[in-house]
Design a protein around this motif. Structure first.
Motif, PDB file in Angstrom:
ATOM      1  N   GLU A 123       0.806  -1.224   0.000  1.00 39.96           N
ATOM      2  CA  GLU A 123       0.000   0.000   0.000  1.00 39.96           C
ATOM      3  C   GLU A 123       0.837   1.271   0.000  1.00 39.96           C
ATOM      4  OE1 GLU A 123      -3.180   0.073   2.772  1.00 39.96           O
ATOM      5  OE2 GLU A 123      -4.196  -1.634   1.829  1.00 39.96           O
ATOM      6  N   ALA A 124       2.062   1.217   0.505  1.00 37.01           N
ATOM      7  CA  ALA A 124       2.904   2.416   0.557  1.00 37.01           C
ATOM      8  C   ALA A 124       3.577   2.709  -0.786  1.00 37.01           C
ATOM      9  CB  ALA A 124       3.963   2.268   1.644  1.00 37.01           C
ATOM     10  N   LEU A 125       3.498   1.750  -1.717  1.00 32.54           N
ATOM     11  CA  LEU A 125       4.115   1.918  -3.029  1.00 32.54           C
ATOM     12  C   LEU A 125       3.069   2.281  -4.075  1.00 32.54           C
ATOM     13  CD1 LEU A 125       6.530  -1.156  -3.052  1.00 32.54           C
ATOM     14  CD2 LEU A 125       7.032   1.204  -2.361  1.00 32.54           C
ATOM     15  N   SER A 126       3.532   2.798  -5.207  1.00 33.89           N
ATOM     16  CA  SER A 126       2.620   3.136  -6.293  1.00 33.89           C
ATOM     17  C   SER A 126       2.134   1.878  -6.991  1.00 33.89           C
ATOM     18  CB  SER A 126       3.323   4.037  -7.311  1.00 33.89           C
ATOM     19  OG  SER A 126       4.296   3.296  -8.030  1.00 33.89           O
ATOM     20  N   VAL A 127       1.098   2.039  -7.787  1.00 34.65           N
ATOM     21  CA  VAL A 127       0.591   0.933  -8.599  1.00 34.65           C
ATOM     22  C   VAL A 127       1.710   0.393  -9.485  1.00 34.65           C
ATOM     23  CG1 VAL A 127      -1.000   0.353 -10.483  1.00 34.65           C
ATOM     24  CG2 VAL A 127      -1.799   1.732  -8.546  1.00 34.65           C
ATOM     25  N   PHE A 128       2.438   1.286 -10.124  1.00 33.18           N
ATOM     26  CA  PHE A 128       3.542   0.885 -11.000  1.00 33.18           C
ATOM     27  C   PHE A 128       4.584   0.081 -10.234  1.00 33.18           C
ATOM     28  CE2 PHE A 128       7.595   1.245 -13.090  1.00 33.18           C
ATOM     29  CZ  PHE A 128       7.301   1.158 -14.445  1.00 33.18           C
ATOM     30  N   ASP A 129       4.963   0.559  -9.039  1.00 32.09           N
ATOM     31  CA  ASP A 129       5.990  -0.129  -8.253  1.00 32.09           C
ATOM     32  C   ASP A 129       5.533  -1.526  -7.842  1.00 32.09           C
ATOM     33  OD1 ASP A 129       7.708   2.004  -8.452  1.00 32.09           O
ATOM     34  OD2 ASP A 129       7.150   2.885  -6.524  1.00 32.09           O
ATOM     35  N   CYS A 170      -1.653   4.834 -12.415  1.00 29.97           N
ATOM     36  CA  CYS A 170      -0.323   4.230 -12.491  1.00 29.97           C
ATOM     37  C   CYS A 170       0.609   4.674 -11.362  1.00 29.97           C
ATOM     38  CB  CYS A 170       0.295   4.559 -13.847  1.00 29.97           C
ATOM     39  SG  CYS A 170       1.995   4.016 -14.057  1.00 29.97           S
ATOM     40  N   PHE A 171       0.662   5.966 -11.077  1.00 33.78           N
ATOM     41  CA  PHE A 171       1.591   6.479 -10.075  1.00 33.78           C
ATOM     42  C   PHE A 171       0.894   6.851  -8.769  1.00 33.78           C
ATOM     43  CE2 PHE A 171       3.667   7.393 -14.198  1.00 33.78           C
ATOM     44  CZ  PHE A 171       4.721   6.500 -14.054  1.00 33.78           C
ATOM     45  N   MET A 172      -0.347   6.394  -8.611  1.00 34.70           N
ATOM     46  CA  MET A 172      -1.076   6.593  -7.357  1.00 34.70           C
ATOM     47  C   MET A 172      -0.597   5.579  -6.329  1.00 34.70           C
ATOM     48  SD  MET A 172      -5.198   6.280  -6.637  1.00 34.70           S
ATOM     49  CE  MET A 172      -5.598   7.631  -7.748  1.00 34.70           C
ATOM     50  N   GLN A 173      -0.546   5.998  -5.080  1.00 37.32           N
ATOM     51  CA  GLN A 173      -0.192   5.068  -4.003  1.00 37.32           C
ATOM     52  C   GLN A 173      -1.270   3.985  -3.912  1.00 37.32           C
ATOM     53  OE1 GLN A 173       0.006   6.711   0.051  1.00 37.32           O
ATOM     54  NE2 GLN A 173       2.090   5.910   0.168  1.00 37.32           N
ATOM     55  N   ALA A 174      -0.847   2.741  -3.831  1.00 42.15           N
ATOM     56  CA  ALA A 174      -1.799   1.631  -3.845  1.00 42.15           C
ATOM     57  C   ALA A 174      -2.791   1.699  -2.686  1.00 42.15           C
ATOM     58  CB  ALA A 174      -1.053   0.306  -3.827  1.00 42.15           C
ATOM     59  N   GLY A 175      -2.352   2.244  -1.556  1.00 40.52           N
ATOM     60  CA  GLY A 175      -3.236   2.358  -0.404  1.00 40.52           C
ATOM     61  C   GLY A 175      -4.410   3.281  -0.628  1.00 40.52           C
TER      62      GLY A 175
END
Length: 277
Positions: A123-129, A170-175
């Motif tokens: 959750e702390a990482l982006s969708v891309f990451d 894409c670059f939104m935080q997964a959380g």
């Protein structure tokens, strides 16, 4: 220039040397069957979780597994993915790969991906990451030390983002994603590894009606190029996606066929409604 093209320029790291990567074994589906489960038995403290279970899943199909709690659905998936070892029986991936001779990590490398009911994204990482971390590659220390994203890998992530409908996030935080979007991201995290067989556990639990409809479209689109097995309790959702439904009861296959066929099956009616027609 797209955001992903920019990433191609700024996220360059030394590439994994080809001789350090694992090669995926070819799956022999010359008989059109990708999963053979035969005579599977497993007991826990006297409880028969699997009871002489036989199941055959065709290459490229979307199969739904249904049944009451304790019917053996999750236990079956545990055996297929190497999490649990049965007392007896056989499980083959295609004609020649004996899954009971491999552990969980090996089975994932062979091309079998599993998604659990609760999303397990970072959750702390982006969708891309999240998708980058899930790219199929050898995860030992030396290859990861020299790893980088290649243009081909970035294109693969771009393709998966389109499939799961999260290109704009894409670059939104997964959380920050909705529950449904997290489920789609986790499916995407499996897809970047290019599995041949996907095991999906209750994908629409907790989803809105719109998210459920989108999930049905997503899973339907995945079948064909890969095989998808879905465990689900939402019968309307099952009806919307499945051509073949397998009903499990007390660790065995009770019935199999279309949704209409299993709903009108006398054995299914007797077990789940307590009466025969």
């Amino acid at each position: 220039m797209s955001a992903l093209t920019d990433v191609r320029e700024v996220m360059r790291r030394d590439q994994v040397w080809s001789f350090l990567k694992d090669e995926q074994k070819q799956v022999d589906v010359s008989h059109d069957v990708i999963l053979y489960v035969e005579g599977l038995n497993l007991s826990f403290d006297g409880f028969k979780a699997l009871n002489d279970l036989n199941l055959y899943v065709n290459d490229g199909e979307l199969r739904c597994l249904i049944g009451a709690n304790g019917a053996g659905k999750t236990t079956l998936m545990d055996v297929v993915t190497g999490k649990t070892t049965p007392d007896s029986g056989s499980v083959y991936f295609g004609q020649s790969i004996n899954l009971l001779q491999h552990d969980e990590a090996d089975i994932a490398q062979l091309g079998i991906g599993r998604k659990f009911q609760k999303p397990t994204v970072f959750e702390a990482l982006s969708v891309f990451d999240n998708l980058e971390l899930s790219l199929k590659q050898q995860k030992s220390v030396l290859p990861m030390l020299f790893a980088r994203l290649t243009p081909t890998e970035i294109d693969r992530i771009d393709e998966v983002l389109n499939v799961i409908g999260l290109k704009e996030q894409c670059f939104m935080q997964a959380g920050a994603l909705s529950h449904g979007q997290k489920q789609w991201l986790e499916i995407g995290m499996l897809l970047v590894a290019e599995p041949r067989l996907l095991l999906i556990d209750e994908p629409v639990a907790g989803m809105t009606a719109q998210e459920t409809e989108r999930t049905a479209e997503l899973l339907t689109s995945l079948a064909g190029e890969r095989t998808v097995i879905v465990v689900e309790h939402d019968m309307e959702f099952v009806r919307s996606i499945a051509r073949t439904v397998t009903v499990l009861h007390q660790g065995s296959v009770l019935a199999e066929g279309t949704m209409d066929q299993v709903q009108n099956n006398p054995d299914v009616i007797e077990v789940y409604l307590g009466e025969a027609p």
